[in-house]
Design a protein around this motif. Sequence first.
Motif, PDB file in Angstrom:
ATOM      1  N   ILE A  11       0.982  -1.169  -0.123  1.00 14.03           N
ATOM      2  CA  ILE A  11      -0.044   0.006   0.241  1.00 14.03           C
ATOM      3  C   ILE A  11       0.802   1.344   0.197  1.00 14.03           C
ATOM      4  O   ILE A  11       1.898   1.251   0.689  1.00 14.03           O
ATOM      5  CB  ILE A  11      -1.060   0.162   1.146  1.00 14.03           C
ATOM      6  N   ARG A  12       0.583   2.268  -0.673  1.00 10.46           N
ATOM      7  CA  ARG A  12       1.340   3.560  -0.835  1.00 10.46           C
ATOM      8  C   ARG A  12       0.429   4.627  -0.141  1.00 10.46           C
ATOM      9  O   ARG A  12      -0.622   4.741  -0.350  1.00 10.46           O
ATOM     10  CB  ARG A  12       1.559   3.799  -2.392  1.00 10.46           C
ATOM     11  N   GLN A  16       5.523   7.373   1.194  1.00 11.14           N
ATOM     12  CA  GLN A  16       6.015   5.753   1.717  1.00 11.14           C
ATOM     13  C   GLN A  16       5.272   4.329   1.052  1.00 11.14           C
ATOM     14  O   GLN A  16       3.917   4.712   0.816  1.00 11.14           O
ATOM     15  CB  GLN A  16       5.921   5.711   3.270  1.00 11.14           C
ATOM     16  N   VAL A  17       5.783   3.269   0.889  1.00 15.51           N
ATOM     17  CA  VAL A  17       5.372   2.395   0.387  1.00 15.51           C
ATOM     18  C   VAL A  17       5.306   1.252   1.607  1.00 15.51           C
ATOM     19  O   VAL A  17       6.418   0.998   2.274  1.00 15.51           O
ATOM     20  CB  VAL A  17       5.979   1.764  -0.793  1.00 15.51           C
TER      21      VAL A  17
END
Length: 88
Positions: A11-12, A16-17
Amino acid sequence: VELKDSGHYSIRLGDQVQPIMQLNVIEKPVQRQVMNLPQDTFVEHETLTIECKFDSKPDTPFVWTKDGSYLPDDSRIIVKQKNETYTL
């Protein structure tokens, strides 16, 4: 799920991922059942009907084979399907 669904899921959030999971999908094994006919020897020109019934429609293609080769419809061999019943 299907085989093509395998992969890294994340998930982004902004820049940030966040990794969530690695999904591995394995191919469904082929289930085979050998049937015992009341006889396995027939006189030439007799008619033999073989019927396979499933609880639900198979999710993979169903084909009749003889000695590992596909059996197509022809003047002698008739392949039918009605709901969950396959007849040769």
